[in-house]
Each structure stands twice: as C-alpha cells, then as structure tokens.
Design an enzyme around this catalytic site. Sequence first.
Site, PDB file in Angstrom:
ATOM      1  N   ASP A  87       0.865  -1.169   0.000  1.00 42.61           N
ATOM      2  CA  ASP A  87       0.000   0.000   0.000  1.00 42.61           C
ATOM      3  C   ASP A  87       0.908   1.228   0.000  1.00 42.61           C
ATOM      4  O   ASP A  87       1.983   1.206   0.621  1.00 42.61           O
ATOM      5  CB  ASP A  87      -0.892  -0.012   1.239  1.00 42.61           C
ATOM      6  CG  ASP A  87      -1.709   1.251   1.352  1.00 42.61           C
ATOM      7  OD1 ASP A  87      -2.474   1.548   0.425  1.00 42.61           O
ATOM      8  OD2 ASP A  87      -1.562   1.955   2.372  1.00 42.61           O
ATOM      9  N   ASP A 103      -0.877  -0.426   6.475  1.00 40.15           N
ATOM     10  CA  ASP A 103      -0.907   0.072   7.847  1.00 40.15           C
ATOM     11  C   ASP A 103      -2.263   0.606   8.286  1.00 40.15           C
ATOM     12  O   ASP A 103      -2.464   0.873   9.461  1.00 40.15           O
ATOM     13  CB  ASP A 103       0.125   1.190   8.017  1.00 40.15           C
ATOM     14  CG  ASP A 103      -0.319   2.492   7.356  1.00 40.15           C
ATOM     15  OD1 ASP A 103      -0.938   2.417   6.264  1.00 40.15           O
ATOM     16  OD2 ASP A 103      -0.065   3.567   7.922  1.00 40.15           O
TER      17      ASP A 103
END
Length: 779
Positions: free
Chosen positions: A453, A659
């Site tokens: 990501d 995250d």
Amino acid sequence: MTLDTPAMGQLGPHNDDPHVSTATLSIAGMTCASCVRRVERALGKTGGVASASVNLATEQATVTFAPEATGIDELLGAVTRAGYGATEIIPADDGDFDQIASDAERRATDLRGRRIKLLAGITLSVPIIMLSMFFQSAFPDESWLLLALTLPVWAWVGADFHTSALRQIRHLGANMDVLVSLGSTAAFVMSVAATLAPQIVGGMTFYDTTALIVTLIYLGKYLEARAKGQAGEAIAALAALRPSVAHVLRSGAEMDVAIAQVRPGDVCIVRPGEKIPTDGLVLAGSSAADESLLTGESMPVEKQAGDHVIGATLNTTGSLRVRATHVGRDTVLAGILRQVEEAQGSKAPIQKLADTVSGVFVPVVLVLSLLTFAGWTLIASATHLSLGMQSAPWILGLVAGIAVLVVACPCALGLATPTAIMVGAGRGAALGILFRDGESLEQLEKVRLVAFDKTGTITRGKPELTDIVTLHGDRREEDVLRLAAAAESPSEHPLARAIVAAGAQASDPLPPAEGFEAIPGGGVSATVEGHEVLIGTPELLATRDVTGLKAAEAALIGPQSDGKTAVVVAVDGVAAGVLALADTVKPTSAEAVKHLHSLGIRVLMLTGDHERAAHAIAAQVGIAPEDVIARVLPGEKAAVIQRLQDETHATGLVAFAGDGVNDAPALAQADVGIAMGTGAEVAMRAAGATLVRGDLAELAPALSLSRQTMRIIRQNLFWAFGYNSILIPIAMLSPVIPWLGTAAPIFSAAAMALSSVTVISNSLRLRGFRSARAHHISL
C-alpha cells in the site's frame, strides 16, 4: 518515527467470539513427539474442543473450545487420563512478566537438579566402565560391587525414565521413556539375575550397559533442557527490559512504588538515565528516548509535552513528567511479549509430517525390538553364534533388542520444528519483526510477490512541503513561506498543517494571523503583518481579482506533473509564489525495494491516487511502471490481492504490506499480511507479521530470517529421519557388526543422546542471524 502506543499495546490475536474460548495449559511429563501426539489426541477427543495444538519445546498446549460444551476441568482431566500432568496458565493482570520470571526460576531450579543427578551418574559410571572393561573378573564378588554401583544409577538417575514409562504403560501408551526404561531395565535385570544365579542364566553381566544407557541419555536430556532454556532467552530478555520501580506522584508527594502498582492516570517522574516505567503521555519536560531495544530505531527520539512514550525505553538527557496511559498487559512491551510467546508456541505446517510419523513411531520400534530379539535368539540357537563369550542364545537376541530400543529417537522428530520456530521468532523480535505464528514464519519463505500500500507504508502518510517557487524577485522564498504559514495557522486541514510545520521551522515564532477566513472551494485568507494573504487554486484566486496568475499557472505545471498538490500564495492582490506539497517517501523505502528485488521478489504498489502521482512515487523507490496499480478504492484492495494470487499461484505466494484500517481485508486475504507497527491496531490483528518500526527496510531481513529458519527446520527433519532410518537397521544387525557386539546398547545410547542435542544446537544457530539491513538489537 514513534510507535502508536495504544495500538501496539494490543499486539497479538484476539478472540472476540463469546461462544469460543482459548486456554493455554502447561503439560508435564512430555519427552518426545509421540507424547505430543498423544496429548493432542486426548484433548481433541474431548467434547466441545475445536482444536488442540501441543508444543514440545515450550511444553504447552493451546486449546480452542466451546465453553458451553466443556471446561478447563474436563481439559485437565483428559490430559491426566492420557498419562501426563496439566495445569492452566492464567494470564496475570500485570501481563506475563511475573509468569516469565517464575518460569525462568523453575527452569533454573530444574537444571540444577538435573546437573546433580548427571554428575552422580558420571561419577558412578566411570568405575563401572573401568571394572567391566579392564578388570573383568579380577577379584571375587566383582559382580556384587558392580551391582552396588549400578543400582543408584538405574534407580535414581534413571527414575524419571522409569516413572514416565510406568505412567505411559498404565495408560496403554508408549513414548521415548518407555524405550529407554525397557532397554536399561532389561540389561539391569539380566545382570542381577546373572549375579544371583550364574549357574542358571550364565555369568555374563551388562552393568556397564545399564549405567551408560541411563547416564548418556540423561546427559542428552540435560543438554536438551539447557538448550531449550537458551531458545527461550529472547522472551526473558524482553521481559527483563521492564524497570522494577516507578517514581509516582501521589497526594502531591513523590514516592517509589513497584511497577505492578502503577495505575492508568498516575503521574510518574522519569529522571535522565532511567527507564520509562510504562506507556504514557508526556505532561512536562523534554528529552530524547532511546527506543532501540523495542523498535530497532538506532537514534534517540525527541520527546516533549504531548508526545507518547513507551514503557521500558530509556530516558537519556532530560527529566520528564509522564502520565501513565497503558499499564500491565496493555503496554507495548507486554503486547510484544504476548505475540512472541504465541509465535514460539505455535506450529508450522511442516510439523505435520513429523507429527504423523511420531504417532506410530514408538509402537513400531517396540515391534522391531521384539522381532530383533526373537530373530537373533533363533539364529544363535541354530548357528551357535555368540558375542565372543559363552552365553545363552537368548542373550544375543536380548542385547540386539536393547540396542534397537535405545537407539530410536522420537525426541529429534519432536524437537526439529518447534525449537527452530522458538529461536527464529525470538530472533525476529530482537530485530523488530514480530511473527503471529509459526505458519506465518513458514509462509513468508515462499513469498515471491509483495504488494505495498502506498500511503503510510511506502510514504510517510502525511503531506509535507516539497517546493517553494517565487514569482517576483522582490519576495524571497522565506518571506512567502512565513506569510503563508502564518495565514494557515488557524486551519486544521492536513495541507495547512504541513505548510505551518514547514514555516515554523523557518521562522519561529510565526506572526499572528488576523481576520482568518476559510474560503469554500479550498482556500484561506488572513491579514499577516498588515498584508492581505490569500492562498488557493488559480481559479479561486481569479475570483478575488488576483493579478499575475499566468506566471503562477506556469509554475504549477512542474509540481502537478510530478503528482504533487500545489497552491498559489497571493500577497496584497498579487500572486507572490507557489507552494507544492506531497506525501513524501520514507527514507528507507527505496532501499527496501532494492533489497527485495535482490532476493528475487517482485514488488507492486497499490494506491488510490491517479496514475501520474502513483508513477511519480513508484519512480522514486524503484518500482517499475507496470508494477503500479493506481486508482484502487479501499474496498477493492482485497480483490486485487486475490487476483494476484490467482495469477501467481504456480510461482509463489503473495504478501501485502499496509498500515491502515482499510488495509485489514487485504492483509487477511494475502498469503502473508505484513503490518506496520506504526499503523492501526486492526491492521496488526489481521496481519501475519508486524514490522515494529513501521520501516520497510525490515521486510528483507524478515524474508531472510524466514528462509534461514525453514532451512534449519529442513536440516533438523533430515537429520531426525535420516538418523532413525540408518541407525535402527544398524542396531538390528549389531550382532554381526564386529565393532559393536556387546557394546551395541552403549553406542545406541550415545547416538540417541547426540541426536536430540544436534537438532537443538542446529536451531540455536538462528540466534546468530545477522542482516546488513537490520538494526541489530542485542538481547
């Protein structure tokens, strides 16, 4: 970069289903892989039990069950009926620190007791060997002296083997202790019979065989116990980081209290050179905290009022007044301990092979021993084959049968995987890499594609000022930034905060802003030092009759083509400059991608940004344009990971690193989810591994550690299977092997002891795992 204390304090799997409970049991009396199989089978047959996993290295069982169908008493009873002892491990309110200290003390006491027995066995065995080998029949009644010396070795040093064997036989089971006890007892009883009635059974005795079987295998068990303690040193070292005393303000006075008595809301005084007692919030003071022992961050992190601090980290320079926010089981350190313990106690899928073999291993060995005894007895009777001495034919068969019993080693099979997982997980924790379980550690080795990501993983996750362009020579960059930062200071918008942060570094303090106005459409206006300052897009500024916008539009082209967000700053109705902002790349991201490529890992980037911004970030870290997947909505990440798995299933597994809260589905979908320790708690719960520092530079060491751990496990299993495959046939053929003969049981005992020690020593090599990319923590 600091840790998000509340999230990190909750590391480890959580079970929120009220209809399912998980219990951890301490199992006593296990000696080998067949014991593990027997306990798991006993627990699995208990009504309401969904799963049971037993770890020989940690001597613990993890049981998932339905509380309305069964309870702890039923689980303990099932283990007891299987022939083992069991107690429930109840987590303490103050975390696992007291339990870890208690376990360490118990292991130390047990090791001292074993050492005394071992020394006694060696002391008595030396004269037994000397008399048997060099002074055989040198004086009358020598056999009685050998009996007196051997009896305490067999009865006291070997007591653990005999009691465990009796318990197993009583419950219709068999384990390694049954093999050792039967072998040593057969040799001892035969020798006693030869001493008492030599005219009936012959005068040949095997006291040296009895003593050395017990002593050598006990030596192996002692070394095994000591090595197991070394394998668990990472846990003990982490637990030892916590200070024992805190300076707490109560009723206006400072007093020293035990760390377990600190409560949320207590205000603690932390002086220079002291450890911060618990997770908390700095109320006053400024200092730098050395967090390297927990996070691997080599540089001390500056702390001032409003910052979070982590318990057990070192306060270096100044005094701090800290309000405790998380204590006991809720601290970062307790969360790390919990996750490391769970990883060390879990099973890797590769263990299934050893478990399957161990389930039938001991019964097969018993059958082979009986067949060996019967076969050589018949051969000796028919051919008058002897062991070089006058003896009854059945003695030849008995010696060979004892050798088969003693040489078989299910211990090596049972310890091959869990010891490597214990050491590997502990070493990972020392490097700031937390594995959820053994499966994650094993699966990571097979990863050939990693999808990142972008925001918060590759990048910092917050915008920063990157460029300042002045449009008129009479205003310097510092002036444009100072006026813009002052005008934005009342705003809470992320872009505004980034401008204010940059301005505060260049000009402290910033001048006050008067008449602040947030303009619909993404702009602000304010009066700063008598100047009218207007910030926004060219279109917005055009509605306010700002001049000089053509030059501003030309200056915007460069930053926008790089995927940055740019705004125009107008002063007194004239465009004075352009500010460009972007979510900047973490300093170690490019290096991390480079090292992953060197390991043969393909790296992709997922982002919701448009292609131009995504490719700009990818270019900075070395990700190829074809490996960028842009405009991915948060809810689509898991589907993208599934598609990647379908495309690459033949070449390897897929890992995903993220995250945020919206990354959790993708982390769960991936073969291995990798969470940033600085991110959301839900992401860490869904992931199989957590990088404590939130630094992608730790991913390459994690992959290398996984590969090294699996290499050690395969070596261990190869040794365990190879050892038994080669030496059991040798023991069966020992009567016709010149250098064995009557000494076959002794060589068998030495070889069996060596096998377990070899496997554990090989696993302990992981404690020396090094990586040039890892921030080493010395435990």
